[in-house]
Design an enzyme around this catalytic site. Structure first.
Site, PDB file in Angstrom:
ATOM      1  N   CYS A 292      21.120  36.182  35.816  1.00 25.42           N
ATOM      2  CA  CYS A 292      22.542  35.941  36.052  1.00 25.42           C
ATOM      3  C   CYS A 292      22.749  34.506  36.537  1.00 25.42           C
ATOM      4  CB  CYS A 292      23.062  36.934  37.084  1.00 25.42           C
ATOM      5  SG  CYS A 292      24.779  36.662  37.579  1.00 25.42           S
TER       6      CYS A 292
ATOM      7  N   CYS B  66      24.180  32.754  40.827  1.00 24.36           N
ATOM      8  CA  CYS B  66      23.430  32.205  41.965  1.00 24.36           C
ATOM      9  C   CYS B  66      22.278  31.334  41.463  1.00 24.36           C
ATOM     10  CB  CYS B  66      22.841  33.317  42.833  1.00 24.36           C
ATOM     11  SG  CYS B  66      24.056  34.344  43.655  1.00 24.36           S
TER      12      CYS B  66
ATOM     13  N   CYS C  32      26.277  43.365  42.164  1.00 24.60           N
ATOM     14  CA  CYS C  32      26.232  41.955  42.560  1.00 24.60           C
ATOM     15  C   CYS C  32      26.197  41.889  44.075  1.00 24.60           C
ATOM     16  CB  CYS C  32      27.434  41.192  42.019  1.00 24.60           C
ATOM     17  SG  CYS C  32      27.503  39.466  42.558  1.00 24.60           S
TER      18      CYS C  32
ATOM     19  N   GLN D 216      40.492  30.548  49.501  1.00 23.84           N
ATOM     20  CA  GLN D 216      39.069  30.359  49.752  1.00 23.84           C
ATOM     21  C   GLN D 216      38.341  31.681  49.513  1.00 23.84           C
ATOM     22  OE1 GLN D 216      37.695  27.569  50.126  1.00 23.84           O
ATOM     23  NE2 GLN D 216      39.287  26.181  50.852  1.00 23.84           N
TER      24      GLN D 216
ATOM     25  N   PHE E 174      47.479  18.597  49.912  1.00 22.69           N
ATOM     26  CA  PHE E 174      46.874  19.666  49.121  1.00 22.69           C
ATOM     27  C   PHE E 174      46.941  20.975  49.922  1.00 22.69           C
ATOM     28  CE2 PHE E 174      44.719  15.663  48.208  1.00 22.69           C
ATOM     29  CZ  PHE E 174      44.835  15.549  46.817  1.00 22.69           C
TER      30      PHE E 174
ATOM     31  N   ASN F  70      47.095  27.454  54.177  1.00 19.31           N
ATOM     32  CA  ASN F  70      45.884  27.882  54.874  1.00 19.31           C
ATOM     33  C   ASN F  70      45.674  27.109  56.182  1.00 19.31           C
ATOM     34  OD1 ASN F  70      43.399  29.425  54.968  1.00 19.31           O
ATOM     35  ND2 ASN F  70      42.310  27.548  54.445  1.00 19.31           N
TER      36      ASN F  70
ATOM     37  N   ASP G 171      42.682  18.554  51.970  1.00 17.53           N
ATOM     38  CA  ASP G 171      41.713  19.496  51.409  1.00 17.53           C
ATOM     39  C   ASP G 171      41.840  19.458  49.892  1.00 17.53           C
ATOM     40  OD1 ASP G 171      39.960  21.549  50.883  1.00 17.53           O
ATOM     41  OD2 ASP G 171      41.288  23.144  51.587  1.00 17.53           O
TER      42      ASP G 171
ATOM     43  N   CYS H  83      35.034  19.709  48.828  1.00 14.32           N
ATOM     44  CA  CYS H  83      34.172  20.645  48.098  1.00 14.32           C
ATOM     45  C   CYS H  83      33.264  19.907  47.118  1.00 14.32           C
ATOM     46  CB  CYS H  83      35.000  21.703  47.371  1.00 14.32           C
ATOM     47  SG  CYS H  83      36.249  21.069  46.253  1.00 14.32           S
TER      48      CYS H  83
END
Length: 449
Positions: free
Chosen positions: A88, A91, A170, A280, A309, A314, A380, A406
């Protein structure tokens, strides 16, 4: 050093075993070695290990291989929890301990800051972590009816190639999804339209009945299929949505009044969202991230804060509990409308919102940019970073900036501008493990004038 075993010049086919020692690790989870002076990226290998591998492809500047035998294992190697790891593609790092994963991510962030940003943080914050399993609350799962096997597949794509992986469960998805992949497969297999459902979007919020499924269907569903979806939703306590065409056609068929939300109890805020909205994916880490961001930004009761952003709010809503006024700026009209609604629902009256493409040109005409000064700024941005708005940071002249990133490369690029063009100091930086077992690096940095 490396040692060949009967290496032949037959390319990848029938490639002989090659022994080598792994020097480092890529963010994608490949071990890096050098054989005959050429870089080789080796799947399944970790730094410090001596391995036997076979070549899987040859490139002009590097080669790619796959581990066959671990001769000397790394002390950081662990047994992958997921039975599908290596097949898969969701990951890439399950064979590496969580402690070692976060160290590699921190090293990547610091290297990018040093070499691209030409800056080093005065303080490196302790990594922010949460549970490494069953954390993912948003995902797009592929679905496919396989004629040959007379079965349906639901899950992520294989690591190599574009086929869907055959998954039973999963370990990183929220349990309401990850423990029920076989139930998803049985549902798809039972539908008349089994060949016309290519994907299922999943979103999980806080509270009861907090898992939403959006079934993308390429042909009109029969009454029988709709009934099966309704029964499935009631059986597993899912919200069931259908998407016959584009995103604007998404609609809920069960329950009558669905609700999705997440909370920040520390700040007494609750944010409602729709299944396709950006949130998130890791809620425990998100709560910790917001708390850290506000601690680092340290808004005062008299401060005016700019939140760039801002999305659904959030950071905006928790900030509004501490500052005099918060201005939120976001590129999507629907997100801004929902952010306003969230502020109203939380009884927050000291926020204002603007719709603006922060990655566009001619930002100088925006009314919120014409304000003389903001005391603090939080941003962000997406992976592309904040290059366009960073150009205006000197004019905005905020005393402190907290940057949530990120992508360590774009954070480093923007750091260069803030430090070397706008006179800020990189006071501190640290990583946050929003996506354990993957190559994604989330980080936070603080700048001061």
């Amino acid at each position: 050093m490396s040692r060949h075993r009967n290496r032949k010049s037959k390319g990848v086919q029938n490639s002989p075993l090659v022994e080598t020692t792994i020097e480092s690790l890529t963010l994608e989870g490949q071990g890096v070695a050098h054989v005959d002076g050429k870089t080789v990226f080796i799947d399944g290998a970790l730094p410090g290990e001596t391995v036997e591998f076979r070549y899987t492809s040859h490139k002009q500047k590097h080669d790619i291989g796959k581990v066959e035998t671990i001769l000397t294992p790394s002390p950081d190697r662990v047994e992958p929890k997921c039975e599908h790891f290596g097949i898969c593609g969701a990951c890439s790092w399950q064979h590496l301990s969580l402690e070692a994963q976060i160290k590699h991510k921190q090293r990547a962030m610091l290297n990018n800051l040093k070499h691209i940003g030409k800056a080093e943080p005065e303080t490196v914050f302790a990594p922010l972590t949460a549970d490494g399993w069953a954390y993912r609350r948003k995902a797009r799962l592929g679905a496919k009816w396989v004629h040959k096997k007379q079965k349906a597949l639901v899950g992520f794509r294989e690591k190599e190639g574009g086929f869907l992986a055959e998954l039973n469960r999963c370990e990183i998805l929220h349990p309401s999804i990850g423990e029920h992949l076989l139930d998803f497969q049985a549902l798809i297999a039972s539908l008349d339209a089994r060949e016309s459902v290519p994907q299922i979007e999943v979103a999980v919020g806080d509270g009861d009945n907090a898992t939403a499924l959006i079934f993308r269907h390429m042909e009109e569903l029969s009454e029988g299929d709709t009934d099966k979806l309704l029964v499935f939703g009631k059986q597993f306590n899912y919200q069931i949505y259908l998407q016959p065409k584009g995103p604007e056609t998404v609609h809920c068929i069960y329950p009558e009044n669905p609700e999705l939300y997440y909370e920040h109890p520390q700040f007494n805020t609750k944010v409602g969202f729709m299944p396709l909205d950006f949130i998130q994916v890791n809620q425990p880490l998100n709560r910790a991230m917001v708390a850290r961001a506000l601690e680092l930004l340290a808004p005062e009761p008299t401060d005016t804060v700019l939140d760039l952003f801002c999305g659904l709010g959030n950071f905006t809503l928790p900030l509004a509990r501490l500052a005099a006024q918060v201005i939120g700026v976001e590129g999507e009209q629907t997100m801004v409308e929902r952010a306003r609604a969230a502020a109203h629902a939380n009884g927050i009256m000291n926020t204002d919102y603007h719709v603006c493409n922060l990655m566009g040109d001619n930002l100088q005409h925006e009314p919120w940019l014409k304000k003389n000064r903001y005391d603090k700024i939080l941003l962000d941005p997406p992976r592309a970073g904040a290059k366009e708005i960073i150009a205006y940071m000197g004019k905005l002249n905020a005393g402190r900036i907290v940057y949530v990133s990120c992508d360590p490369a774009t954070l480093a690029r923007d750091t260069y501008e803030l430090v070397h063009e706008h006179g800020y100091r990189l006071v501190g930086a640290g990583v946050m493990d929003m996506f354990p077992h993957t190559s994604h690096v989330e980080s936070i940095a603080v700048f001061e004038k």
